[in-house]
Motif scaffolding. Sequence first.
Motif, short mmCIF file in Angstrom:
data_model
loop_
_atom_site.label_atom_id
_atom_site.label_comp_id
_atom_site.label_asym_id
_atom_site.label_seq_id
_atom_site.Cartn_x
_atom_site.Cartn_y
_atom_site.Cartn_z
N SER A 31 0.84 -1.20 0.00
CA SER A 31 0.00 0.00 0.00
C SER A 31 0.87 1.25 0.00
O SER A 31 2.05 1.20 0.33
N CYS A 32 0.24 2.36 -0.35
CA CYS A 32 0.91 3.67 -0.35
C CYS A 32 -0.06 4.71 0.19
O CYS A 32 -1.23 4.75 -0.20
N ARG A 33 0.44 5.54 1.10
CA ARG A 33 -0.39 6.62 1.65
C ARG A 33 -0.59 7.70 0.59
O ARG A 33 0.38 8.15 -0.06
N VAL A 34 -1.83 8.12 0.40
CA VAL A 34 -2.13 9.24 -0.49
C VAL A 34 -2.12 10.54 0.31
O VAL A 34 -1.47 11.51 -0.04
N ASP A 35 -2.85 10.53 1.42
CA ASP A 35 -2.87 11.66 2.35
C ASP A 35 -3.32 11.11 3.71
O ASP A 35 -3.37 9.90 3.90
N ASP A 36 -3.64 11.99 4.64
CA ASP A 36 -4.02 11.54 5.98
C ASP A 36 -5.40 10.89 6.02
O ASP A 36 -5.78 10.30 7.05
N GLU A 37 -6.12 10.94 4.92
CA GLU A 37 -7.47 10.39 4.90
C GLU A 37 -7.60 9.13 4.04
O GLU A 37 -8.56 8.37 4.22
N THR A 38 -6.65 8.90 3.15
CA THR A 38 -6.77 7.77 2.23
C THR A 38 -5.42 7.10 1.97
O THR A 38 -4.37 7.70 2.12
N GLN A 90 4.99 6.08 4.69
CA GLN A 90 4.41 6.44 3.40
C GLN A 90 4.11 5.21 2.56
O GLN A 90 3.24 5.23 1.69
N PHE A 91 4.82 4.13 2.84
CA PHE A 91 4.70 2.91 2.04
C PHE A 91 4.78 1.70 2.97
O PHE A 91 5.65 1.64 3.84
N VAL A 92 3.87 0.74 2.81
CA VAL A 92 3.84 -0.45 3.65
C VAL A 92 3.86 -1.70 2.78
O VAL A 92 3.12 -1.78 1.79
N ILE A 93 4.70 -2.66 3.15
CA ILE A 93 4.80 -3.92 2.42
C ILE A 93 4.60 -5.07 3.40
O ILE A 93 5.23 -5.12 4.46
N HIS A 94 3.72 -5.98 3.05
CA HIS A 94 3.57 -7.23 3.81
C HIS A 94 4.11 -8.36 2.94
O HIS A 94 3.60 -8.60 1.84
N THR A 95 5.16 -9.02 3.38
CA THR A 95 5.82 -10.05 2.58
C THR A 95 5.73 -11.42 3.25
O THR A 95 5.44 -11.53 4.43
N HIS A 96 6.02 -12.45 2.46
CA HIS A 96 6.17 -13.81 2.97
C HIS A 96 7.58 -14.28 2.64
O HIS A 96 7.79 -15.41 2.21
N GLN A 97 8.55 -13.40 2.81
CA GLN A 97 9.93 -13.69 2.45
C GLN A 97 10.48 -14.85 3.27
O GLN A 97 10.16 -15.04 4.43
N GLU A 98 11.36 -15.62 2.63
CA GLU A 98 11.74 -16.94 3.13
C GLU A 98 12.43 -16.94 4.48
O GLU A 98 12.02 -17.66 5.41
N ASN A 99 13.49 -16.17 4.64
CA ASN A 99 14.26 -16.22 5.89
C ASN A 99 13.46 -15.65 7.06
O ASN A 99 13.48 -16.21 8.17
N ALA A 100 12.79 -14.54 6.84
CA ALA A 100 11.97 -13.96 7.91
C ALA A 100 10.83 -14.92 8.28
O ALA A 100 10.48 -15.06 9.46
N SER A 101 10.26 -15.60 7.28
CA SER A 101 9.19 -16.55 7.56
C SER A 101 9.70 -17.73 8.37
O SER A 101 9.01 -18.23 9.27
N ALA A 102 10.91 -18.20 8.07
CA ALA A 102 11.49 -19.31 8.83
C ALA A 102 11.64 -18.92 10.30
O ALA A 102 11.30 -19.69 11.21
N ILE A 103 12.10 -17.71 10.55
CA ILE A 103 12.24 -17.24 11.93
C ILE A 103 10.88 -17.08 12.59
O ILE A 103 10.73 -17.29 13.80
N SER A 104 9.86 -16.78 11.80
CA SER A 104 8.52 -16.61 12.37
C SER A 104 7.99 -17.89 13.00
O SER A 104 7.06 -17.85 13.81
N ALA A 105 8.58 -19.04 12.64
CA ALA A 105 8.14 -20.33 13.18
C ALA A 105 8.87 -20.71 14.46
O ALA A 105 8.57 -21.75 15.06
N MET A 106 9.82 -19.90 14.90
CA MET A 106 10.67 -20.28 16.03
C MET A 106 9.98 -20.15 17.38
O MET A 106 10.44 -20.70 18.38
N GLY A 107 8.89 -19.39 17.45
CA GLY A 107 8.18 -19.23 18.70
C GLY A 107 8.79 -18.23 19.66
O GLY A 107 8.40 -18.16 20.83
N VAL A 108 9.75 -17.42 19.17
CA VAL A 108 10.42 -16.44 20.03
C VAL A 108 9.75 -15.08 19.91
O VAL A 108 9.10 -14.78 18.91
N SER A 109 9.92 -14.24 20.93
CA SER A 109 9.30 -12.92 20.91
C SER A 109 10.14 -11.90 20.14
O SER A 109 9.62 -10.87 19.70
N GLU A 110 11.43 -12.19 20.00
CA GLU A 110 12.32 -11.31 19.22
C GLU A 110 13.64 -12.04 18.96
O GLU A 110 13.93 -13.06 19.59
N ILE A 111 14.39 -11.53 18.00
CA ILE A 111 15.75 -12.03 17.78
C ILE A 111 16.72 -10.86 17.90
O ILE A 111 16.39 -9.73 17.51
#
Length: 324
Positions: A31-38, A90-111
């Motif tokens: 997504s990309c912000r257009v202004d404070d309303e949209t 201004q710009f938001v990306i939601h990804t399913h990138q491989e390495n970050a996804s692998a870490i997402s399965a570790m059950g930890v609160s942070e790395i």
Amino acid sequence: MEKREAKKQVIQAGKELSKSGLIARTWGNVSCRVDDETFVITASGRNYLTLTEEEVVEVKMSDLSYEGDIKPSSEKRIHRAIYQLKDDAQFVIHTHQENASAISAMGVSEIELNQACEGIGERVICAEYGLPGTETLCANTVKAVSASDGKAVILKHHGAVIYGSSYEEAFRTAHNLEQACGQYLDQLHPDITRHPASKEFIQNQHEKAVIWNCSPVVKAFLKEEIRLKPYLDDFAQMAGMSMKFAGPEAIESAVRAGKSMLVRGRGALCVGKNVSDAEALSMLVEKNCKAYFAAKESGGTPIKFFDRFLMRQIYLRKYSKLGE
């Protein structure tokens, strides 16, 4: 930003995400912000390589309403929440990138990273799990973003969310996150990240597309001699409750039935109704095997039975048809 320019940037981002491997098929959103309303965001289930301006939907910040018949991404709540939380987003990306996804399965609160990384800092927060598209996932993501010193967080069993003050910063941070997560995994279990191209060959059998994934990480999982359970949402959606482990004698009947499975001494037999389906499944099998080993190192567990059941049913009833 002018609305048409915002839509062009989203279209460009969709192509870059697909070509860079940060997403598979339509999993992920931009997504990309257009202004404070949209803001404008990718439509649900659309092919990012052929995305048009009409398929980038304008959404109101106030109530998430939109006009027309094309539905915006189901994760629009997360995008709005970040724009409302971070004035510089201004710009938001939601990804399913491989390495970050692998870490997402570790059950930890942070790395904790060995050194500070641009756009990320010295640690990456992992948001608690929530089913895709739910208010729970949005609330957990907001909590993680609020606690983070950087502009990227990991979503457990899911992927990552990254934001930036520009298109360029968001993508630079996404790539930095993947590199930092790869280095973290390399220290945790070197065999997880060091592997060459995974497709041995593609062929057509019984009017099905067949891909053999014989990457080292898949072959390493075969030595476990167990079914491959879902550690990631997208694998649960496409592969189901688990992927069967069997011997070579089961190959012929599996292909005829359109069933994918892990074959002893060989690799992952990925069967699809077309090459796109088979390639997507092959990518997800490899990523889920990587997630398995990451989870094994930290005591992480698969997605809960009921949640993976829901993910599979939603995919069969909705997203599999959108991808056609």
